[in-house]
Design a protein around this motif. Structure first.
Motif, PDB file in Angstrom:
ATOM      1  N   LYS A 192      29.596  33.052  39.222  1.00  0.00           N
ATOM      2  CA  LYS A 192      29.993  33.100  37.815  1.00  0.00           C
ATOM      3  C   LYS A 192      31.505  33.046  37.619  1.00  0.00           C
ATOM      4  O   LYS A 192      31.998  33.192  36.497  1.00  0.00           O
ATOM      5  N   VAL A 193      32.238  32.861  38.707  1.00  0.00           N
ATOM      6  CA  VAL A 193      33.694  32.759  38.600  1.00  0.00           C
ATOM      7  C   VAL A 193      34.055  31.325  38.222  1.00  0.00           C
ATOM      8  O   VAL A 193      33.727  30.374  38.949  1.00  0.00           O
ATOM      9  N   GLY A 194      34.729  31.161  37.082  1.00  0.00           N
ATOM     10  CA  GLY A 194      35.121  29.837  36.606  1.00  0.00           C
ATOM     11  C   GLY A 194      36.568  29.516  36.918  1.00  0.00           C
ATOM     12  O   GLY A 194      37.308  30.332  37.499  1.00  0.00           O
ATOM     13  N   ASP A 195      36.972  28.316  36.523  1.00  0.00           N
ATOM     14  CA  ASP A 195      38.355  27.879  36.771  1.00  0.00           C
ATOM     15  C   ASP A 195      39.357  28.775  36.055  1.00  0.00           C
ATOM     16  O   ASP A 195      40.469  29.017  36.563  1.00  0.00           O
ATOM     17  N   LYS A 196      39.005  29.272  34.882  1.00  0.00           N
ATOM     18  CA  LYS A 196      39.921  30.118  34.130  1.00  0.00           C
ATOM     19  C   LYS A 196      40.065  31.511  34.747  1.00  0.00           C
ATOM     20  O   LYS A 196      40.963  32.270  34.360  1.00  0.00           O
ATOM     21  N   ASP A 197      39.176  31.839  35.655  1.00  0.00           N
ATOM     22  CA  ASP A 197      39.221  33.169  36.267  1.00  0.00           C
ATOM     23  C   ASP A 197      40.084  33.202  37.524  1.00  0.00           C
ATOM     24  O   ASP A 197      40.268  34.276  38.120  1.00  0.00           O
ATOM     25  N   VAL A 198      40.584  32.063  37.946  1.00  0.00           N
ATOM     26  CA  VAL A 198      41.423  31.990  39.144  1.00  0.00           C
ATOM     27  C   VAL A 198      42.776  31.389  38.759  1.00  0.00           C
ATOM     28  O   VAL A 198      42.846  30.284  38.208  1.00  0.00           O
ATOM     29  N   THR A 199      43.854  32.102  39.063  1.00  0.00           N
ATOM     30  CA  THR A 199      45.216  31.650  38.746  1.00  0.00           C
ATOM     31  C   THR A 199      46.047  31.652  40.024  1.00  0.00           C
ATOM     32  O   THR A 199      46.073  32.657  40.743  1.00  0.00           O
ATOM     33  N   VAL A 200      46.698  30.528  40.280  1.00  0.00           N
ATOM     34  CA  VAL A 200      47.550  30.384  41.468  1.00  0.00           C
ATOM     35  C   VAL A 200      48.915  29.880  41.011  1.00  0.00           C
ATOM     36  O   VAL A 200      49.000  28.956  40.189  1.00  0.00           O
ATOM     37  N   ASN A 201      50.006  30.479  41.533  1.00  0.00           N
ATOM     38  CA  ASN A 201      51.335  30.039  41.134  1.00  0.00           C
ATOM     39  C   ASN A 201      51.680  28.707  41.780  1.00  0.00           C
ATOM     40  O   ASN A 201      50.946  28.195  42.641  1.00  0.00           O
ATOM     41  N   ALA A 202      52.829  28.141  41.383  1.00  0.00           N
ATOM     42  CA  ALA A 202      53.181  26.778  41.796  1.00  0.00           C
ATOM     43  C   ALA A 202      53.377  26.653  43.301  1.00  0.00           C
ATOM     44  O   ALA A 202      52.972  25.650  43.906  1.00  0.00           O
ATOM     45  N   ASP A 203      54.019  27.625  43.929  1.00  0.00           N
ATOM     46  CA  ASP A 203      54.273  27.515  45.369  1.00  0.00           C
ATOM     47  C   ASP A 203      53.156  28.124  46.213  1.00  0.00           C
ATOM     48  O   ASP A 203      53.308  28.270  47.431  1.00  0.00           O
ATOM     49  N   ARG A 204      52.028  28.469  45.559  1.00  0.00           N
ATOM     50  CA  ARG A 204      50.827  28.952  46.248  1.00  0.00           C
ATOM     51  C   ARG A 204      51.122  30.159  47.144  1.00  0.00           C
ATOM     52  O   ARG A 204      50.689  30.244  48.291  1.00  0.00           O
ATOM     53  N   THR A 205      51.849  31.107  46.559  1.00  0.00           N
ATOM     54  CA  THR A 205      52.109  32.355  47.280  1.00  0.00           C
ATOM     55  C   THR A 205      51.471  33.556  46.586  1.00  0.00           C
ATOM     56  O   THR A 205      51.408  34.640  47.172  1.00  0.00           O
ATOM     57  N   ALA A 206      51.008  33.358  45.341  1.00  0.00           N
ATOM     58  CA  ALA A 206      50.400  34.452  44.589  1.00  0.00           C
ATOM     59  C   ALA A 206      49.127  33.937  43.915  1.00  0.00           C
ATOM     60  O   ALA A 206      49.079  32.800  43.429  1.00  0.00           O
ATOM     61  N   ALA A 207      48.107  34.777  43.890  1.00  0.00           N
ATOM     62  CA  ALA A 207      46.828  34.400  43.288  1.00  0.00           C
ATOM     63  C   ALA A 207      46.240  35.602  42.554  1.00  0.00           C
ATOM     64  O   ALA A 207      46.362  36.754  43.001  1.00  0.00           O
ATOM     65  N   SER A 208      45.622  35.291  41.414  1.00  0.00           N
ATOM     66  CA  SER A 208      44.934  36.322  40.632  1.00  0.00           C
ATOM     67  C   SER A 208      43.500  35.859  40.404  1.00  0.00           C
ATOM     68  O   SER A 208      43.263  34.705  40.040  1.00  0.00           O
ATOM     69  N   LEU A 209      42.559  36.774  40.617  1.00  0.00           N
ATOM     70  CA  LEU A 209      41.139  36.456  40.442  1.00  0.00           C
ATOM     71  C   LEU A 209      40.497  37.506  39.554  1.00  0.00           C
ATOM     72  O   LEU A 209      40.742  38.714  39.709  1.00  0.00           O
ATOM     73  N   ARG A 210      39.720  37.020  38.610  1.00  0.00           N
ATOM     74  CA  ARG A 210      38.940  37.927  37.780  1.00  0.00           C
ATOM     75  C   ARG A 210      37.465  37.682  38.075  1.00  0.00           C
ATOM     76  O   ARG A 210      36.954  36.575  37.903  1.00  0.00           O
ATOM     77  N   LEU A 211      36.764  38.732  38.502  1.00  0.00           N
ATOM     78  CA  LEU A 211      35.370  38.632  38.936  1.00  0.00           C
ATOM     79  C   LEU A 211      34.483  39.455  38.018  1.00  0.00           C
ATOM     80  O   LEU A 211      34.935  40.417  37.380  1.00  0.00           O
ATOM     81  N   PRO A 212      33.224  39.094  37.942  1.00  0.00           N
ATOM     82  CA  PRO A 212      32.280  39.944  37.183  1.00  0.00           C
ATOM     83  C   PRO A 212      32.057  41.247  37.914  1.00  0.00           C
ATOM     84  O   PRO A 212      32.200  41.340  39.138  1.00  0.00           O
ATOM     85  N   HIS A 213      31.715  42.268  37.159  1.00  0.00           N
ATOM     86  CA  HIS A 213      31.455  43.571  37.758  1.00  0.00           C
ATOM     87  C   HIS A 213      30.289  43.492  38.742  1.00  0.00           C
ATOM     88  O   HIS A 213      29.375  42.670  38.595  1.00  0.00           O
ATOM     89  N   ALA A 214      30.348  44.333  39.733  1.00  0.00           N
ATOM     90  CA  ALA A 214      29.270  44.385  40.728  1.00  0.00           C
ATOM     91  C   ALA A 214      27.976  44.862  40.068  1.00  0.00           C
ATOM     92  O   ALA A 214      27.984  45.643  39.113  1.00  0.00           O
ATOM     93  N   ARG A 215      26.870  44.385  40.588  1.00  0.00           N
ATOM     94  CA  ARG A 215      25.551  44.749  40.075  1.00  0.00           C
ATOM     95  C   ARG A 215      24.673  45.247  41.214  1.00  0.00           C
ATOM     96  O   ARG A 215      24.947  45.002  42.394  1.00  0.00           O
ATOM     97  N   LEU A 216      23.610  45.922  40.846  1.00  0.00           N
ATOM     98  CA  LEU A 216      22.665  46.444  41.827  1.00  0.00           C
ATOM     99  C   LEU A 216      21.496  45.491  41.998  1.00  0.00           C
ATOM    100  O   LEU A 216      20.976  44.952  41.016  1.00  0.00           O
ATOM    101  N   GLY A 217      21.076  45.283  43.230  1.00  0.00           N
ATOM    102  CA  GLY A 217      19.897  44.491  43.499  1.00  0.00           C
ATOM    103  C   GLY A 217      18.631  45.320  43.330  1.00  0.00           C
ATOM    104  O   GLY A 217      18.671  46.514  43.034  1.00  0.00           O
ATOM    105  N   GLU A 218      17.492  44.685  43.526  1.00  0.00           N
ATOM    106  CA  GLU A 218      16.219  45.379  43.417  1.00  0.00           C
ATOM    107  C   GLU A 218      16.008  46.278  44.644  1.00  0.00           C
ATOM    108  O   GLU A 218      16.297  45.878  45.770  1.00  0.00           O
ATOM    109  N   PRO A 219      15.522  47.494  44.432  1.00  0.00           N
ATOM    110  CA  PRO A 219      15.270  48.372  45.582  1.00  0.00           C
ATOM    111  C   PRO A 219      14.211  47.766  46.502  1.00  0.00           C
ATOM    112  O   PRO A 219      13.231  47.171  46.047  1.00  0.00           O
ATOM    113  N   ALA A 220      14.423  47.920  47.798  1.00  0.00           N
ATOM    114  CA  ALA A 220      13.472  47.446  48.805  1.00  0.00           C
ATOM    115  C   ALA A 220      12.894  48.660  49.525  1.00  0.00           C
ATOM    116  O   ALA A 220      13.622  49.390  50.207  1.00  0.00           O
ATOM    117  N   LEU A 221      11.590  48.884  49.339  1.00  0.00           N
ATOM    118  CA  LEU A 221      10.934  50.032  49.964  1.00  0.00           C
ATOM    119  C   LEU A 221      10.724  49.761  51.450  1.00  0.00           C
ATOM    120  O   LEU A 221      10.235  48.701  51.840  1.00  0.00           O
TER     121      LEU A 221
END
Length: 220
Positions: free
Chosen positions: A112-141
């Motif tokens: 679910k991470v789109g292009d707008k959620d990833v930012t990289v500076n011009a010289d490719r030394t810094a990056a910012s990522l925005r991710l969706p919150h973590a979720r829980l899977g289904e319990p496995a007995l």
């Protein structure tokens, strides 16, 4: 002088023959059980298991884009009682004490991470990522570590099991155990642990690619 005739043999009643045959069958059965415990004879009289299941069929394929970042092991004791309103529990009712063990995974959906959620500076030394919150899977007995401690059933319930296709079904307590494990996972801090682990993974990955500054945030 004439020799007296011997009296005719007495006929054995039919019920005596039946009882004798039944006792003989029991004697042979117990003898077989005793012989089964002897070395070398157990393999001859013991039972064998044959797996005649058909091959597993692939029904669908799904592409996974989530990162499983944390997993929790849980255990719950389920005490489930069902009774009739106007009948005593000795006649109608069930009570099952069940220990359920299972795992719950926490993940971050990177798909679910789109292009707008990833930012990289011009010289490719810094990056910012925005991710969706973590979720829980289904319990496995975990079937290997889940078991019924005790089962109490009324007389009518025991009689009903004789005519049931699935006697002593544990589906209800298993379903309740899964529900309790899911509730426990919500309060365990598992999603926070998953987000922290995901951040560490991405920072290590991007640093290895030459990025000096990496900022990871979570939210919609």
């Amino acid at each position: 002088m004439t020799t007296p005739l011997a009296p005719p043999p007495r006929r054995v009643p039919g019920w005596v023959k039946a009882v004798t045959a039944f006792v003989l069958v029991l004697a042979l059965l117990f003898a077989g059980i005793r012989l089964a415990v002897l070395p070398g004879v157990k393999d001859l009289l013991g039972t064998r298991t044959h797996d005649r299941s058909g091959p597993a069929l692939l029904k669908s394929l799904n592409d996974m884009s989530r990162y499983d970042a944390a997993s929790g092991d849980f255990q719950v004791v389920v005490d489930l009682e069902k009774d009739a309103k106007y009948l005593p529990s000795a006649l109608r009712g069930t009570r099952t004490l069940y220990v359920g063990a299972g795992t719950v995974d926490a993940y971050v959906d990177l798909g679910k991470v789109g292009d707008k959620d990833v930012t990289v500076n011009a010289d490719r030394t810094a990056a910012s990522l925005r991710l969706p919150h973590a979720r829980l899977g289904e319990p496995a007995l975990d079937a290997d570590h889940s078991y019924a401690v005790s089962k109490q059933r009324g007389l009518l319930d025991r009689l009903g099991d004789l005519f049931s296709d699935n006697p002593d079904s544990e589906h209800a307590v298993q379903k309740l155990a899964v529900s309790h494990i899911a509730e426990a996972a919500k309060d365990s801090g598992l999603t926070a642990r998953a987000e922290s682990n995901t951040t560490d993974m991405l920072e290590g990955l991007l640093h290895s690619l030459g990025f000096k500054e990496v900022h990871v945030s979570y939210g919609s």
